[in-house]
Design a protein around this motif. Structure first.
Motif, PDB file in Angstrom:
ATOM      1  N   CYS A  82       0.812  -1.231   0.000  1.00 46.97           N
ATOM      2  CA  CYS A  82       0.000   0.000   0.000  1.00 46.97           C
ATOM      3  C   CYS A  82       0.840   1.274   0.000  1.00 46.97           C
ATOM      4  O   CYS A  82       0.391   2.319  -0.482  1.00 46.97           O
ATOM      5  N   GLY A  83       2.021   1.203   0.592  1.00 42.41           N
ATOM      6  CA  GLY A  83       2.887   2.372   0.603  1.00 42.41           C
ATOM      7  C   GLY A  83       2.225   3.563   1.276  1.00 42.41           C
ATOM      8  O   GLY A  83       1.857   3.505   2.455  1.00 42.41           O
ATOM      9  N   GLU A  84       2.051   4.683   0.548  1.00 43.48           N
ATOM     10  CA  GLU A  84       1.489   5.897   1.123  1.00 43.48           C
ATOM     11  C   GLU A  84      -0.016   6.033   0.868  1.00 43.48           C
ATOM     12  O   GLU A  84      -0.614   7.059   1.179  1.00 43.48           O
ATOM     13  N   ASP A  85      -0.631   4.988   0.337  1.00 46.15           N
ATOM     14  CA  ASP A  85      -2.062   5.021   0.028  1.00 46.15           C
ATOM     15  C   ASP A  85      -2.872   4.620   1.259  1.00 46.15           C
ATOM     16  O   ASP A  85      -3.055   3.425   1.539  1.00 46.15           O
ATOM     17  N   ILE A  86      -3.355   5.613   2.025  1.00 45.96           N
ATOM     18  CA  ILE A  86      -4.086   5.353   3.263  1.00 45.96           C
ATOM     19  C   ILE A  86      -5.338   4.520   2.989  1.00 45.96           C
ATOM     20  O   ILE A  86      -5.646   3.568   3.712  1.00 45.96           O
ATOM     21  N   GLY A  87      -6.067   4.869   1.942  1.00 44.50           N
ATOM     22  CA  GLY A  87      -7.285   4.146   1.616  1.00 44.50           C
ATOM     23  C   GLY A  87      -7.060   2.676   1.356  1.00 44.50           C
ATOM     24  O   GLY A  87      -7.935   1.837   1.617  1.00 44.50           O
ATOM     25  N   CYS A  88      -5.883   2.349   0.863  1.00 40.98           N
ATOM     26  CA  CYS A  88      -5.534   0.955   0.579  1.00 40.98           C
ATOM     27  C   CYS A  88      -5.525   0.126   1.871  1.00 40.98           C
ATOM     28  O   CYS A  88      -6.034  -1.000   1.902  1.00 40.98           O
ATOM     29  N   TYR A  89      -4.965   0.678   2.944  1.00 45.41           N
ATOM     30  CA  TYR A  89      -4.963  -0.015   4.237  1.00 45.41           C
ATOM     31  C   TYR A  89      -6.386  -0.170   4.780  1.00 45.41           C
ATOM     32  O   TYR A  89      -6.743  -1.232   5.328  1.00 45.41           O
ATOM     33  N   ILE A  90      -7.184   0.884   4.647  1.00 50.49           N
ATOM     34  CA  ILE A  90      -8.548   0.848   5.173  1.00 50.49           C
ATOM     35  C   ILE A  90      -9.357  -0.229   4.459  1.00 50.49           C
ATOM     36  O   ILE A  90     -10.077  -1.008   5.094  1.00 50.49           O
ATOM     37  N   ARG A  91      -9.247  -0.294   3.143  1.00 46.63           N
ATOM     38  CA  ARG A  91      -9.993  -1.290   2.384  1.00 46.63           C
ATOM     39  C   ARG A  91      -9.586  -2.717   2.763  1.00 46.63           C
ATOM     40  O   ARG A  91     -10.404  -3.635   2.779  1.00 46.63           O
ATOM     41  N   ASP A 181       0.299  14.220   6.143  1.00 40.62           N
ATOM     42  CA  ASP A 181       1.679  14.278   6.624  1.00 40.62           C
ATOM     43  C   ASP A 181       2.440  13.046   6.132  1.00 40.62           C
ATOM     44  O   ASP A 181       1.911  11.925   6.116  1.00 40.62           O
ATOM     45  N   LYS A 182       3.682  13.230   5.733  1.00 40.23           N
ATOM     46  CA  LYS A 182       4.473  12.137   5.149  1.00 40.23           C
ATOM     47  C   LYS A 182       4.668  10.971   6.112  1.00 40.23           C
ATOM     48  O   LYS A 182       4.868   9.827   5.674  1.00 40.23           O
ATOM     49  N   SER A 183       4.621  11.238   7.406  1.00 41.11           N
ATOM     50  CA  SER A 183       4.866  10.167   8.372  1.00 41.11           C
ATOM     51  C   SER A 183       3.617   9.330   8.664  1.00 41.11           C
ATOM     52  O   SER A 183       3.721   8.244   9.241  1.00 41.11           O
ATOM     53  N   TYR A 184       2.451   9.820   8.266  1.00 40.88           N
ATOM     54  CA  TYR A 184       1.215   9.125   8.656  1.00 40.88           C
ATOM     55  C   TYR A 184       1.070   7.743   8.015  1.00 40.88           C
ATOM     56  O   TYR A 184       0.680   6.778   8.700  1.00 40.88           O
ATOM     57  N   PRO A 185       1.348   7.570   6.717  1.00 33.65           N
ATOM     58  CA  PRO A 185       1.227   6.228   6.136  1.00 33.65           C
ATOM     59  C   PRO A 185       2.060   5.174   6.864  1.00 33.65           C
ATOM     60  O   PRO A 185       1.643   4.017   7.001  1.00 33.65           O
ATOM     61  N   GLU A 186       3.226   5.572   7.343  1.00 35.36           N
ATOM     62  CA  GLU A 186       4.063   4.622   8.076  1.00 35.36           C
ATOM     63  C   GLU A 186       3.386   4.214   9.387  1.00 35.36           C
ATOM     64  O   GLU A 186       3.462   3.048   9.809  1.00 35.36           O
ATOM     65  N   LEU A 187       2.716   5.175  10.024  1.00 34.08           N
ATOM     66  CA  LEU A 187       1.993   4.883  11.263  1.00 34.08           C
ATOM     67  C   LEU A 187       0.865   3.884  11.006  1.00 34.08           C
ATOM     68  O   LEU A 187       0.690   2.916  11.758  1.00 34.08           O
ATOM     69  N   ILE A 188       0.125   4.094   9.927  1.00 35.27           N
ATOM     70  CA  ILE A 188      -0.975   3.189   9.594  1.00 35.27           C
ATOM     71  C   ILE A 188      -0.443   1.814   9.183  1.00 35.27           C
ATOM     72  O   ILE A 188      -1.038   0.773   9.515  1.00 35.27           O
ATOM     73  N   ALA A 189       0.664   1.772   8.476  1.00 36.06           N
ATOM     74  CA  ALA A 189       1.274   0.493   8.101  1.00 36.06           C
ATOM     75  C   ALA A 189       1.685  -0.291   9.341  1.00 36.06           C
ATOM     76  O   ALA A 189       1.522  -1.520   9.411  1.00 36.06           O
ATOM     77  N   LEU A 190       2.216   0.420  10.337  1.00 36.92           N
ATOM     78  CA  LEU A 190       2.607  -0.229  11.584  1.00 36.92           C
ATOM     79  C   LEU A 190       1.385  -0.772  12.315  1.00 36.92           C
ATOM     80  O   LEU A 190       1.414  -1.887  12.859  1.00 36.92           O
ATOM     81  N   ASN A 191       0.311   0.000  12.327  1.00 32.17           N
ATOM     82  CA  ASN A 191      -0.929  -0.477  12.933  1.00 32.17           C
ATOM     83  C   ASN A 191      -1.403  -1.742  12.235  1.00 32.17           C
ATOM     84  O   ASN A 191      -1.798  -2.723  12.872  1.00 32.17           O
ATOM     85  N   ALA A 192      -1.372  -1.739  10.903  1.00 31.10           N
ATOM     86  CA  ALA A 192      -1.811  -2.911  10.143  1.00 31.10           C
ATOM     87  C   ALA A 192      -0.950  -4.133  10.451  1.00 31.10           C
ATOM     88  O   ALA A 192      -1.475  -5.247  10.651  1.00 31.10           O
ATOM     89  N   ALA A 193       0.356  -3.954  10.514  1.00 32.36           N
ATOM     90  CA  ALA A 193       1.260  -5.074  10.800  1.00 32.36           C
ATOM     91  C   ALA A 193       1.028  -5.617  12.213  1.00 32.36           C
ATOM     92  O   ALA A 193       1.007  -6.842  12.433  1.00 32.36           O
ATOM     93  N   LEU A 194       0.855  -4.705  13.160  1.00 32.05           N
ATOM     94  CA  LEU A 194       0.604  -5.112  14.541  1.00 32.05           C
ATOM     95  C   LEU A 194      -0.726  -5.854  14.657  1.00 32.05           C
ATOM     96  O   LEU A 194      -0.815  -6.907  15.316  1.00 32.05           O
TER      97      LEU A 194
END
Length: 418
Positions: A82-91, A181-194
């Protein structure tokens, strides 16, 4: 007069007093597993995870297991791609319409009146009242509707508190982050991995999306629904001990409800309006109108305030107006006038107080008329029902209301006050 009030309550509530179908039970004890954020928002999913034999049944089912495994694969792919695509994680985390339909169909197929799903409905879903809007359905359909509601609730939480979608009230309930913010996708990716790692331990089909939602609330500091829980052992312990020896016949009203008015200034703990409303209620209490004052309101105004309206009003009643603690009930979660009344009705029912005796609101004139003239229709629009019936108007600042048990119904799209 009392029999007329009881008739009206029966007629207008979502249940019928003369129906044979079992209804919500004030003696029922909600199961939380210590996680009030999850249990108050997603009660069916909480029960799925905390009733051992039921959890075993669901975990062993091949259809549900495949749905859960497929969701884990989706989330794993999201973390990779998903990279920086927030919607991709949500879906990837949310339940699709097809997911919801498949699970509902399978739960219906597995349901038997005498198996663990049957016991779940008869021993928990019905007596809890948490899905009371579906109380007139047969038990199989009630189970499916409860699942659909919880799935929508998880999706709503993920959309708002992970994806940055607008909540119902953006000024007070919005996400705490700038999703651009550039750091937000990384935060969501971490949430998804956790969430993925934890879900593998749970081995339940709904865990990936649920955990992603719960982590989203946590990282936004939006776990206020758990404030002061369990309230029977904290803010309301003294009042409930007093209620055990209370003679209700001595009082015309069950309680005096004081809706909060949050200050708009960041460092102000209690607004002028909140102080004056407390004084109005104290006058009624000292005149012997009711044995309790209930103060209602959460951490609402201004955005991300740390001050809780109900707890600040309780402090003011005790320290300034010298009202004894045993005479004060706190409801520290409501975020709107609709839920001031709804949450009050819930506590009256849960605490075993008389439901056929009126309560009164004590507040400023404008809000008092708003409660009697506007809130019933607004509640039906926002909650799906009105949590009370109007009684008599006593003055410009006081009016009677009768709480209704349909108020136990969970609101799927308000995760800080469901």
């Amino acid at each position: 007069m009392k029999s007329i009030a009881l008739f009206l309550i029966c007629f207008y509530s979502s249940i019928t007093c003369f129906a044979q179908k079992p209804q919500a039970d004030p003696q029922y004890k909600l199961i939380s597993g210590g996680d009030y954020v999850a249990s108050k928002n997603y009660y069916l999913l909480t029960l799925f995870g905390h009733i051992p034999e039921l959890k075993k049944l669901l975990s062993a089912d091949q259809v549900l297991s495949k749905i859960g495994n497929d969701k884990q694969v989706e989330l794993a792919e999201a973390v990779k791609n998903c990279g920086e695509d927030i919607g991709c994680y949500i879906r990837a985390a949310e339940f699709s319409d097809d997911d919801i339909k498949q699970v509902g169909t399978r739960l219906g197929e597995l349901y038997r009146a005498d198996n663990e799903l049957g016991k779940l409905v008869s021993m928990h879903l019905v007596p809890s009242g948490c899905y009371s809007l579906y109380a007139d359905m047969d038990n199989r359909q009630l189970l499916i509707k409860a699942w659909e509601q919880d799935a929508k609730a998880v999706n709503h939480t993920n959309g708002v508190y992970n994806g940055g979608q607008k909540p119902n009230y953006p000024a007070i309930d919005s996400i705490n982050f700038n999703i651009r913010d550039k750091s937000y996708p990384e935060l969501i990716a971490l949430n998804a991995a956790l969430s993925l790692s934890e879900a593998k331990k749970d081995n339940l089909f709904f865990s990936p999306g649920l955990l992603f939602a719960l982590h989203g609330l946590e990282m936004n500091e939006r776990n206020q629904v758990a404030d002061a829980e369990p309230m029977t052992e904290t803010v309301n312990k003294a009042a409930l001990e007093y209620a055990k020896k209370l003679k209700w016949s001595r009082y015309k009203y069950t309680l005096i409800l004081v809706p909060g008015e949050g200050p708009e200034e960041k460092d102000v703990a209690l607004s002028a309006g909140g102080m004056l409303r407390c004084r109005l209620a104290a006058l009624q209490y000292n005149n012997g109108a009711a044995p309790f004052i209930m103060v209602s309101g959460g951490c609402v105004h201004p955005f991300k305030t740390k001050f809780n309206e109900a707890l600040e009003m309780k402090k003011f009643l005790m320290e300034v107006l010298h009202i004894p603690e045993y005479a004060i009930l706190a409801e520290p979660h409501a975020r709107h006038t609709t839920t001031n009344l709804r949450n009050c009705a819930r506590l009256v029912f849960r605490y075993g107080f008389p439901m056929d005796k009126p309560c009164i609101t004590s507040t400023a004139k404008s809000q008092s008329y708003y409660i009697t003239d506007v809130v019933p229709a607004r509640s039906k629009k926002e909650l799906g029902y009105s949590p009370y019936l109007n009684g008599k108007r006593l003055s410009d600042t006081e009016a009677e209301f009768y709480p209704l048990p349909v108020s136990l119904q969970i609101d799927f799209d308000e995760p800080m006050d469901p």
